[in-house]
Design a protein around this motif. Structure first.
Motif, mmCIF file in Angstrom:
data_model
loop_
_atom_site.group_PDB
_atom_site.id
_atom_site.type_symbol
_atom_site.label_atom_id
_atom_site.label_comp_id
_atom_site.label_asym_id
_atom_site.label_seq_id
_atom_site.Cartn_x
_atom_site.Cartn_y
_atom_site.Cartn_z
ATOM 1 N N PHE A 169 22.307 -25.651 -8.682
ATOM 2 C CA PHE A 169 22.344 -24.799 -7.494
ATOM 3 C C PHE A 169 22.864 -23.398 -7.850
ATOM 4 N N LEU A 170 23.995 -23.337 -8.567
ATOM 5 C CA LEU A 170 24.604 -22.033 -8.888
ATOM 6 C C LEU A 170 23.695 -21.201 -9.794
ATOM 7 N N ILE A 171 23.069 -21.861 -10.778
ATOM 8 C CA ILE A 171 22.184 -21.122 -11.686
ATOM 9 C C ILE A 171 20.961 -20.617 -10.905
ATOM 10 N N SER A 172 20.453 -21.437 -9.974
ATOM 11 C CA SER A 172 19.307 -20.997 -9.156
ATOM 12 C C SER A 172 19.685 -19.775 -8.335
ATOM 13 N N VAL A 173 20.890 -19.810 -7.740
ATOM 14 C CA VAL A 173 21.350 -18.663 -6.941
ATOM 15 C C VAL A 173 21.437 -17.417 -7.834
ATOM 16 N N THR A 215 19.102 -14.136 -7.254
ATOM 17 C CA THR A 215 19.686 -12.834 -6.905
ATOM 18 C C THR A 215 19.412 -11.797 -8.002
ATOM 19 N N LEU A 216 19.327 -12.278 -9.232
ATOM 20 C CA LEU A 216 19.050 -11.348 -10.335
ATOM 21 C C LEU A 216 17.607 -10.850 -10.279
ATOM 22 N N THR A 217 16.673 -11.761 -10.029
ATOM 23 C CA THR A 217 15.263 -11.350 -10.009
ATOM 24 C C THR A 217 14.925 -10.611 -8.717
ATOM 25 N N ASP A 218 15.676 -10.923 -7.645
ATOM 26 C CA ASP A 218 15.397 -10.301 -6.352
ATOM 27 C C ASP A 218 16.110 -8.947 -6.207
#
Ligand code: SF4
Ligand code: SF4
Length: 469
Positions: free
Chosen positions: A345-349, A353-356
Protein backbone atom coordinates in the motif's frame (compact mmCIF):
# COMPACT_ATOMS: atom_id res chain seq x y z
CA UNK A 1 26.73 -25.34 32.90
CA UNK A 2 23.80 -27.58 33.65
CA UNK A 3 22.91 -30.34 31.24
CA UNK A 4 19.20 -29.76 31.77
CA UNK A 5 17.45 -29.11 28.46
CA UNK A 6 15.69 -25.76 28.19
CA UNK A 7 12.19 -25.64 26.72
CA UNK A 8 12.90 -22.28 25.11
CA UNK A 9 15.96 -20.40 23.88
CA UNK A 10 17.42 -18.79 27.00
CA UNK A 11 17.49 -15.01 26.96
CA UNK A 12 20.68 -13.65 28.49
CA UNK A 13 20.46 -10.41 30.44
CA UNK A 14 22.83 -7.79 29.13
CA UNK A 15 25.82 -6.69 31.15
CA UNK A 16 25.23 -2.96 31.57
CA UNK A 17 28.82 -2.22 32.52
CA UNK A 18 30.05 -0.10 29.63
CA UNK A 19 33.60 -0.10 30.99
CA UNK A 20 34.09 -3.82 30.38
CA UNK A 21 37.27 -5.01 28.77
CA UNK A 22 38.19 -4.30 25.18
CA UNK A 23 36.87 -6.76 22.58
CA UNK A 24 39.44 -8.02 20.09
CA UNK A 25 37.64 -10.43 17.78
CA UNK A 26 39.47 -13.12 15.87
CA UNK A 27 38.74 -12.78 12.14
CA UNK A 28 37.21 -15.88 10.65
CA UNK A 29 36.38 -16.97 7.09
CA UNK A 30 33.31 -18.89 6.00
CA UNK A 31 30.11 -18.70 4.01
CA UNK A 32 28.37 -16.05 6.12
CA UNK A 33 31.50 -13.94 6.55
CA UNK A 34 31.98 -13.92 2.78
CA UNK A 35 28.38 -12.77 2.27
CA UNK A 36 28.88 -10.19 4.99
CA UNK A 37 32.08 -8.83 3.49
CA UNK A 38 30.49 -8.49 0.06
CA UNK A 39 27.44 -6.77 1.55
CA UNK A 40 29.41 -4.43 3.83
CA UNK A 41 32.01 -3.34 1.30
CA UNK A 42 29.41 -2.95 -1.45
CA UNK A 43 27.43 -0.57 0.77
CA UNK A 44 30.59 1.24 1.84
CA UNK A 45 31.63 1.69 -1.81
CA UNK A 46 28.14 2.92 -2.66
CA UNK A 47 28.30 5.51 0.12
CA UNK A 48 31.71 6.75 -1.07
CA UNK A 49 30.93 6.75 -4.80
CA UNK A 50 27.37 8.13 -4.93
CA UNK A 51 28.26 11.80 -4.34
CA UNK A 52 30.67 11.66 -7.30
CA UNK A 53 28.01 10.61 -9.80
CA UNK A 54 26.79 13.34 -12.15
CA UNK A 55 23.36 13.76 -13.71
CA UNK A 56 22.35 16.51 -16.10
CA UNK A 57 25.49 18.52 -15.32
CA UNK A 58 25.25 18.47 -11.52
CA UNK A 59 25.72 16.11 -8.58
CA UNK A 60 23.21 13.27 -9.03
CA UNK A 61 22.35 12.97 -5.33
CA UNK A 62 22.58 16.36 -3.71
CA UNK A 63 20.61 17.57 -0.68
CA UNK A 64 21.25 21.26 -1.22
CA UNK A 65 19.92 22.48 2.13
CA UNK A 66 21.05 26.14 1.79
CA UNK A 67 18.98 26.60 -1.39
CA UNK A 68 16.33 24.04 -0.27
CA UNK A 69 16.61 21.95 -3.45
CA UNK A 70 17.01 18.20 -3.05
CA UNK A 71 18.18 16.34 -6.15
CA UNK A 72 17.93 12.59 -6.61
CA UNK A 73 18.97 11.96 -10.20
CA UNK A 74 16.02 13.22 -12.33
CA UNK A 75 13.87 14.15 -9.34
CA UNK A 76 13.98 17.57 -7.68
CA UNK A 77 12.29 17.90 -4.30
CA UNK A 78 11.46 21.07 -2.41
CA UNK A 79 10.59 21.63 1.26
CA UNK A 80 6.89 21.34 0.35
CA UNK A 81 7.65 17.79 -0.92
CA UNK A 82 8.70 16.78 2.56
CA UNK A 83 5.95 14.18 2.64
CA UNK A 84 8.03 12.15 0.13
CA UNK A 85 10.88 12.02 2.59
CA UNK A 86 8.46 11.08 5.38
CA UNK A 87 6.96 8.38 3.14
CA UNK A 88 10.42 7.09 2.28
CA UNK A 89 11.34 6.73 5.96
CA UNK A 90 8.02 5.05 6.80
CA UNK A 91 8.56 2.55 3.95
CA UNK A 92 12.16 1.96 5.11
CA UNK A 93 10.98 1.39 8.69
CA UNK A 94 8.29 -1.11 7.71
CA UNK A 95 10.71 -2.90 5.36
CA UNK A 96 13.08 -3.24 8.31
CA UNK A 97 10.27 -4.55 10.53
CA UNK A 98 9.23 -7.09 7.90
CA UNK A 99 12.80 -8.27 7.29
CA UNK A 100 13.29 -8.52 11.07
CA UNK A 101 10.19 -10.66 11.55
CA UNK A 102 11.51 -13.07 8.94
CA UNK A 103 15.30 -12.87 9.14
CA UNK A 104 16.00 -11.33 12.56
CA UNK A 105 18.72 -8.73 12.92
CA UNK A 106 20.12 -9.19 9.42
CA UNK A 107 20.39 -5.39 9.13
CA UNK A 108 22.68 -5.26 12.18
CA UNK A 109 25.01 -7.99 11.00
CA UNK A 110 25.23 -7.23 7.31
CA UNK A 111 24.36 -3.60 6.59
CA UNK A 112 24.40 -1.32 9.64
CA UNK A 113 26.98 1.50 9.33
CA UNK A 114 28.02 0.92 12.95
CA UNK A 115 28.91 -2.70 12.11
CA UNK A 116 30.66 -1.75 8.86
CA UNK A 117 32.84 0.98 10.35
CA UNK A 118 33.62 -1.05 13.46
CA UNK A 119 34.70 -3.95 11.24
CA UNK A 120 36.90 -1.56 9.26
CA UNK A 121 38.54 -0.08 12.36
CA UNK A 122 39.11 -3.52 13.90
CA UNK A 123 40.76 -4.58 10.64
CA UNK A 124 43.17 -1.67 10.99
CA UNK A 125 44.12 -2.94 14.47
CA UNK A 126 44.60 -6.41 13.06
CA UNK A 127 46.73 -5.07 10.20
CA UNK A 128 49.01 -3.11 12.54
CA UNK A 129 49.12 -5.43 15.58
CA UNK A 130 48.32 -8.89 14.25
CA UNK A 131 45.76 -11.50 15.26
CA UNK A 132 43.64 -11.51 18.44
CA UNK A 133 46.26 -12.89 20.85
CA UNK A 134 48.84 -10.34 19.72
CA UNK A 135 46.33 -7.52 20.21
CA UNK A 136 45.58 -8.64 23.80
CA UNK A 137 49.30 -8.99 24.46
CA UNK A 138 49.91 -5.53 23.03
CA UNK A 139 47.28 -4.04 25.41
CA UNK A 140 49.17 -5.46 28.40
CA UNK A 141 52.63 -4.37 27.24
CA UNK A 142 54.24 -1.54 29.20
CA UNK A 143 54.43 1.82 27.50
CA UNK A 144 57.36 2.04 25.09
CA UNK A 145 58.35 4.04 22.01
CA UNK A 146 57.34 1.08 19.83
CA UNK A 147 53.94 0.82 21.50
CA UNK A 148 53.33 4.57 21.13
CA UNK A 149 54.37 4.45 17.46
CA UNK A 150 51.98 1.58 16.72
CA UNK A 151 49.13 3.27 18.60
CA UNK A 152 49.80 6.50 16.70
CA UNK A 153 49.74 4.62 13.41
CA UNK A 154 46.36 3.06 14.30
CA UNK A 155 44.91 6.40 15.46
CA UNK A 156 46.17 8.15 12.32
CA UNK A 157 44.56 5.60 10.01
CA UNK A 158 41.31 5.79 12.02
CA UNK A 159 41.48 9.56 11.76
CA UNK A 160 41.96 9.46 7.97
CA UNK A 161 38.99 7.07 7.65
CA UNK A 162 36.93 9.40 9.85
CA UNK A 163 37.83 12.47 7.77
CA UNK A 164 36.95 10.63 4.53
CA UNK A 165 33.63 9.54 6.09
CA UNK A 166 32.85 13.07 7.27
CA UNK A 167 33.78 14.62 3.92
CA UNK A 168 31.56 12.10 2.11
CA UNK A 169 28.61 12.81 4.42
CA UNK A 170 29.05 16.56 4.07
CA UNK A 171 29.47 16.34 0.28
CA UNK A 172 25.89 15.02 0.00
CA UNK A 173 24.83 18.47 1.27
CA UNK A 174 27.60 20.88 0.32
CA UNK A 175 28.34 19.11 -3.03
CA UNK A 176 31.70 17.63 -3.98
CA UNK A 177 32.40 20.56 -6.34
CA UNK A 178 32.17 23.03 -3.49
CA UNK A 179 33.80 20.89 -0.80
CA UNK A 180 36.88 19.96 -2.78
CA UNK A 181 36.97 23.04 -5.01
CA UNK A 182 36.89 25.89 -2.47
CA UNK A 183 40.38 26.96 -1.50
CA UNK A 184 41.92 30.09 -0.15
CA UNK A 185 45.51 31.01 0.59
CA UNK A 186 46.52 31.48 4.22
CA UNK A 187 50.09 32.79 4.49
CA UNK A 188 50.76 31.21 1.12
CA UNK A 189 49.37 27.82 2.20
CA UNK A 190 46.22 26.51 0.47
CA UNK A 191 43.40 26.14 2.99
CA UNK A 192 39.74 25.11 2.54
CA UNK A 193 37.48 28.11 2.08
CA UNK A 194 34.36 26.71 3.75
CA UNK A 195 31.52 28.41 5.61
CA UNK A 196 31.15 27.73 9.35
CA UNK A 197 28.41 25.12 8.97
CA UNK A 198 30.70 22.97 6.77
CA UNK A 199 33.52 23.15 9.36
CA UNK A 200 31.09 22.28 12.17
CA UNK A 201 29.59 19.37 10.20
CA UNK A 202 33.06 18.07 9.30
CA UNK A 203 34.07 18.17 12.95
CA UNK A 204 30.88 16.45 14.20
CA UNK A 205 31.00 13.64 11.61
CA UNK A 206 34.73 13.08 12.08
CA UNK A 207 34.36 12.92 15.84
CA UNK A 208 31.26 10.69 15.68
CA UNK A 209 32.93 8.22 13.28
CA UNK A 210 36.15 8.08 15.29
CA UNK A 211 34.38 7.69 18.64
CA UNK A 212 31.74 5.20 17.46
CA UNK A 213 33.95 2.89 15.43
CA UNK A 214 37.14 3.34 17.45
CA UNK A 215 35.81 3.25 21.01
CA UNK A 216 32.05 2.82 21.37
CA UNK A 217 31.77 -0.18 19.02
CA UNK A 218 29.49 -2.86 20.53
CA UNK A 219 28.49 -0.43 23.32
CA UNK A 220 26.47 1.46 20.68
CA UNK A 221 24.55 -1.73 19.85
CA UNK A 222 24.05 -2.70 23.49
CA UNK A 223 23.33 0.62 25.18
CA UNK A 224 22.35 3.24 22.62
CA UNK A 225 20.77 1.79 19.45
CA UNK A 226 17.00 1.40 20.01
CA UNK A 227 16.66 -1.21 17.27
CA UNK A 228 18.40 -3.87 19.34
CA UNK A 229 15.82 -3.29 22.07
CA UNK A 230 12.90 -3.54 19.63
CA UNK A 231 13.91 -6.97 18.50
CA UNK A 232 12.19 -8.83 21.31
CA UNK A 233 8.80 -7.41 20.32
CA UNK A 234 9.37 -8.10 16.61
CA UNK A 235 10.69 -11.63 16.95
CA UNK A 236 8.36 -14.60 16.94
CA UNK A 237 8.95 -18.35 17.09
CA UNK A 238 9.64 -18.45 13.33
CA UNK A 239 12.16 -15.60 13.18
CA UNK A 240 15.59 -16.65 11.96
CA UNK A 241 18.16 -16.27 14.72
CA UNK A 242 21.74 -17.35 15.21
CA UNK A 243 21.45 -19.92 17.96
CA UNK A 244 23.48 -22.51 19.76
CA UNK A 245 21.93 -25.98 19.74
CA UNK A 246 21.93 -26.45 23.49
CA UNK A 247 20.50 -29.95 23.38
CA UNK A 248 23.19 -31.11 20.99
CA UNK A 249 26.13 -29.22 22.46
CA UNK A 250 25.73 -29.85 26.20
CA UNK A 251 27.37 -30.99 28.35
CA UNK A 252 30.28 -29.23 26.74
CA UNK A 253 33.87 -30.22 27.35
CA UNK A 254 37.26 -30.90 25.82
CA UNK A 255 38.07 -34.34 24.49
CA UNK A 256 40.77 -36.19 22.56
CA UNK A 257 40.73 -35.60 18.80
CA UNK A 258 38.64 -38.17 16.91
CA UNK A 259 36.71 -39.27 20.02
CA UNK A 260 33.24 -38.52 21.34
CA UNK A 261 32.82 -39.52 24.99
CA UNK A 262 29.24 -40.57 25.77
CA UNK A 263 28.88 -38.18 28.68
CA UNK A 264 29.64 -35.13 26.50
CA UNK A 265 27.68 -33.22 23.89
CA UNK A 266 29.16 -31.86 20.65
CA UNK A 267 30.62 -28.63 22.05
CA UNK A 268 34.35 -29.19 22.46
CA UNK A 269 34.69 -26.03 24.56
CA UNK A 270 37.22 -24.50 22.14
CA UNK A 271 35.72 -21.00 22.73
CA UNK A 272 36.23 -20.09 19.08
CA UNK A 273 32.62 -18.85 18.95
CA UNK A 274 33.45 -16.35 21.70
CA UNK A 275 36.80 -15.35 20.22
CA UNK A 276 35.33 -14.38 16.85
CA UNK A 277 32.36 -12.48 18.26
CA UNK A 278 32.67 -8.74 17.45
CA UNK A 279 30.56 -7.87 20.50
CA UNK A 280 32.45 -10.23 22.81
CA UNK A 281 29.52 -12.38 23.92
CA UNK A 282 29.06 -16.13 24.30
CA UNK A 283 26.21 -17.29 22.05
CA UNK A 284 25.93 -20.40 24.23
CA UNK A 285 24.40 -18.22 26.95
CA UNK A 286 21.31 -17.75 24.76
CA UNK A 287 19.66 -14.90 22.89
CA UNK A 288 21.25 -11.57 23.77
CA UNK A 289 20.68 -7.93 22.93
CA UNK A 290 24.38 -7.65 22.11
CA UNK A 291 24.15 -10.33 19.40
CA UNK A 292 24.14 -8.50 16.06
CA UNK A 293 23.55 -11.80 14.20
CA UNK A 294 26.73 -11.52 12.17
CA UNK A 295 27.07 -15.33 12.12
CA UNK A 296 30.84 -15.19 12.74
CA UNK A 297 30.27 -17.79 15.47
CA UNK A 298 28.42 -20.00 12.95
CA UNK A 299 31.39 -19.99 10.57
CA UNK A 300 33.88 -20.47 13.42
CA UNK A 301 31.97 -23.39 14.95
CA UNK A 302 31.42 -25.04 11.56
CA UNK A 303 35.17 -24.94 11.00
CA UNK A 304 35.71 -26.64 14.38
CA UNK A 305 33.00 -29.23 13.66
CA UNK A 306 34.76 -30.03 10.35
CA UNK A 307 38.05 -30.45 12.21
CA UNK A 308 36.67 -32.80 14.86
CA UNK A 309 34.53 -34.69 12.36
CA UNK A 310 31.09 -33.78 13.79
CA UNK A 311 28.19 -32.52 11.69
CA UNK A 312 28.10 -28.77 11.05
CA UNK A 313 25.40 -26.57 12.54
CA UNK A 314 25.99 -26.73 16.30
CA UNK A 315 25.60 -22.97 16.04
CA UNK A 316 23.36 -22.10 13.12
CA UNK A 317 20.65 -19.93 11.72
CA UNK A 318 17.47 -21.50 13.01
CA UNK A 319 14.16 -20.59 14.63
CA UNK A 320 12.78 -21.22 18.07
CA UNK A 321 10.12 -23.46 16.55
CA UNK A 322 12.76 -25.64 14.84
CA UNK A 323 15.26 -25.69 17.65
CA UNK A 324 13.07 -26.07 20.70
CA UNK A 325 9.72 -27.39 19.50
CA UNK A 326 11.28 -29.57 16.77
CA UNK A 327 8.68 -28.41 14.27
CA UNK A 328 9.01 -26.95 10.79
CA UNK A 329 9.18 -23.17 10.71
CA UNK A 330 6.26 -21.35 9.16
CA UNK A 331 7.27 -19.01 6.39
CA UNK A 332 3.80 -17.56 5.78
CA UNK A 333 2.38 -16.06 8.93
CA UNK A 334 -0.13 -13.31 9.74
CA UNK A 335 2.43 -10.73 10.81
CA UNK A 336 4.36 -11.08 7.54
CA UNK A 337 1.11 -10.75 5.55
CA UNK A 338 0.19 -7.62 7.51
CA UNK A 339 3.60 -6.01 6.91
CA UNK A 340 3.58 -7.02 3.22
CA UNK A 341 0.09 -5.59 2.67
CA UNK A 342 1.04 -2.35 4.40
CA UNK A 343 4.26 -2.09 2.40
CA UNK A 344 2.50 -2.72 -0.91
CA UNK A 345 0.00 0.00 0.00
CA UNK A 346 2.70 2.52 1.03
CA UNK A 347 4.86 1.83 -2.03
CA UNK A 348 1.79 2.20 -4.29
CA UNK A 349 0.99 5.55 -2.67
CA UNK A 350 4.61 6.68 -3.15
CA UNK A 351 4.73 5.56 -6.80
CA UNK A 352 1.34 7.13 -7.54
CA UNK A 353 2.19 10.50 -5.97
CA UNK A 354 5.59 10.50 -7.65
CA UNK A 355 4.25 9.77 -11.13
CA UNK A 356 1.24 12.04 -10.64
CA UNK A 357 3.40 14.90 -9.42
CA UNK A 358 3.31 17.92 -11.78
CA UNK A 359 6.75 19.51 -11.83
CA UNK A 360 5.16 22.96 -11.97
CA UNK A 361 3.72 24.34 -8.77
CA UNK A 362 1.65 27.49 -8.40
CA UNK A 363 0.19 29.16 -5.39
CA UNK A 364 -2.06 32.22 -5.46
CA UNK A 365 -2.48 34.68 -2.61
CA UNK A 366 -4.53 37.88 -2.52
CA UNK A 367 -3.53 41.33 -1.45
CA UNK A 368 -5.15 41.27 2.00
CA UNK A 369 -4.77 45.03 2.58
CA UNK A 370 -6.98 46.05 -0.30
CA UNK A 371 -9.20 43.31 -1.69
CA UNK A 372 -10.83 45.51 -4.28
CA UNK A 373 -10.55 49.10 -5.54
CA UNK A 374 -11.73 51.32 -8.42
CA UNK A 375 -9.07 52.60 -10.80
CA UNK A 376 -9.06 56.03 -12.52
CA UNK A 377 -11.01 54.60 -15.49
CA UNK A 378 -13.78 53.36 -13.18
CA UNK A 379 -12.84 49.66 -13.48
CA UNK A 380 -12.62 47.34 -10.48
CA UNK A 381 -9.17 45.90 -9.73
CA UNK A 382 -8.04 43.02 -7.47
CA UNK A 383 -4.34 42.27 -6.86
CA UNK A 384 -2.84 38.80 -6.47
CA UNK A 385 0.60 37.25 -6.08
CA UNK A 386 1.12 34.07 -8.11
CA UNK A 387 4.06 32.05 -6.82
CA UNK A 388 5.34 29.87 -9.65
CA UNK A 389 7.91 27.14 -9.00
CA UNK A 390 9.68 25.35 -11.80
CA UNK A 391 10.30 21.89 -10.30
CA UNK A 392 11.81 20.49 -13.48
CA UNK A 393 15.52 20.27 -14.13
CA UNK A 394 15.38 22.53 -17.22
CA UNK A 395 14.62 26.20 -17.86
CA UNK A 396 11.06 26.86 -19.02
CA UNK A 397 9.05 29.88 -20.18
CA UNK A 398 5.67 30.06 -18.52
CA UNK A 399 2.52 31.80 -19.80
CA UNK A 400 -0.02 33.07 -17.27
CA UNK A 401 -3.64 33.36 -18.43
CA UNK A 402 -6.99 33.94 -16.80
CA UNK A 403 -10.11 31.79 -17.27
CA UNK A 404 -13.06 33.87 -16.15
CA UNK A 405 -16.39 35.28 -17.31
CA UNK A 406 -16.66 38.13 -19.81
CA UNK A 407 -15.70 41.50 -18.43
CA UNK A 408 -12.67 40.23 -16.47
CA UNK A 409 -9.14 40.50 -17.83
CA UNK A 410 -5.61 39.91 -16.57
CA UNK A 411 -2.89 42.55 -16.34
CA UNK A 412 0.69 41.50 -15.68
CA UNK A 413 4.13 42.92 -16.24
CA UNK A 414 5.33 39.89 -18.20
CA UNK A 415 3.76 38.20 -21.17
CA UNK A 416 5.85 35.14 -20.29
CA UNK A 417 8.05 34.29 -17.35
CA UNK A 418 11.35 32.39 -17.87
CA UNK A 419 12.34 30.31 -14.83
CA UNK A 420 15.52 28.30 -14.32
CA UNK A 421 15.45 24.73 -13.04
CA UNK A 422 14.19 24.77 -9.46
CA UNK A 423 13.55 28.54 -9.50
CA UNK A 424 10.53 30.18 -7.81
CA UNK A 425 9.11 33.60 -8.58
CA UNK A 426 6.39 35.70 -6.92
CA UNK A 427 4.58 37.37 -9.80
CA UNK A 428 2.21 40.25 -8.95
CA UNK A 429 -0.86 40.31 -11.25
CA UNK A 430 -4.02 42.36 -11.37
CA UNK A 431 -7.47 41.25 -12.49
CA UNK A 432 -9.50 44.11 -13.96
CA UNK A 433 -13.31 43.92 -14.00
CA UNK A 434 -15.80 45.97 -16.00
CA UNK A 435 -18.47 46.97 -13.44
CA UNK A 436 -21.08 47.13 -16.19
CA UNK A 437 -20.59 43.38 -16.90
CA UNK A 438 -19.35 41.78 -13.67
CA UNK A 439 -22.00 41.24 -11.02
CA UNK A 440 -21.40 42.58 -7.54
CA UNK A 441 -20.07 40.15 -4.98
CA UNK A 442 -17.60 37.36 -5.57
CA UNK A 443 -16.91 35.82 -8.96
CA UNK A 444 -14.94 32.59 -9.46
CA UNK A 445 -11.76 32.95 -11.52
CA UNK A 446 -9.03 30.49 -12.53
CA UNK A 447 -5.34 31.31 -13.07
CA UNK A 448 -3.67 29.05 -15.63
CA UNK A 449 0.07 28.63 -15.93
CA UNK A 450 1.43 26.73 -18.94
CA UNK A 451 4.95 26.08 -20.08
CA UNK A 452 5.40 27.48 -23.57
CA UNK A 453 6.39 24.07 -24.93
CA UNK A 454 3.03 22.74 -23.75
CA UNK A 455 4.58 20.12 -21.45
CA UNK A 456 3.34 21.43 -18.11
CA UNK A 457 0.13 22.97 -16.91
CA UNK A 458 -1.11 24.01 -13.48
CA UNK A 459 -4.15 26.02 -12.40
CA UNK A 460 -5.51 27.58 -9.22
CA UNK A 461 -8.97 28.83 -8.42
CA UNK A 462 -9.58 32.11 -6.65
CA UNK A 463 -12.24 34.81 -6.44
CA UNK A 464 -12.64 38.29 -7.88
CA UNK A 465 -14.34 40.69 -5.47
CA UNK A 466 -16.16 43.86 -6.42
CA UNK A 467 -16.28 46.79 -4.04
CA UNK A 468 -18.93 46.98 -1.37
CA UNK A 469 -18.56 43.28 -0.32
S1 SF4 B 1 32.90 -22.93 18.59
FE1 SF4 B 1 31.41 -24.56 18.75
S2 SF4 B 1 32.57 -26.18 19.72
FE2 SF4 B 1 33.77 -24.36 20.06
S3 SF4 B 1 33.04 -23.59 22.03
FE3 SF4 B 1 31.80 -22.62 20.50
S4 SF4 B 1 30.01 -23.93 20.35
FE4 SF4 B 1 31.57 -25.11 21.37
S1 SF4 C 1 27.02 -14.23 19.08
FE1 SF4 C 1 27.59 -14.88 17.02
S2 SF4 C 1 26.11 -13.93 15.68
FE2 SF4 C 1 25.98 -12.91 17.66
S3 SF4 C 1 27.31 -11.15 17.43
FE3 SF4 C 1 28.52 -12.76 18.35
S4 SF4 C 1 29.48 -13.79 16.60
FE4 SF4 C 1 27.85 -12.54 15.78
Amino acid sequence: MSAQQPNQIPVHQVDLDATKKQVHPRFVRGLYQNIRLVSMYFLLALFLILPWLRYDGRQAIWFDVPSQHYYIFGLTLFPQDFYFVALFFIIAAFTLFMVTVYAGRVWCGYACPQTIWTHLFQHVEKWVLGERNKRFKFDKEPLSAKKIAKRLLIYSIWFIFSIITAATFVSYVASTDFLYGSWQSLAGIPFPDWPVWVWVSMFIFTFATYANAGYMREQMCIHICPYGRFQSVMFDKDTLIVSYDYNRGEPRGPRKKGTHPDHLGDCVQCTMCVQVCPTGIDIRDGLQVACIQCAACVDACNEIMDKVGYPRGLIRYTTERQLVEKEKSRLLRPRLFAYSALLIFLISVAVYTLTDRVPLEIDVSRDRNQLSYINTDGFVENNYIIKITNKTQQTHDYLITLAAQDGLSLRTRFSSLPLDAGESYDLPVTVVGDPAVVAKGQTQIIFNVDSKDGQYHAERQNVFTTQGQ
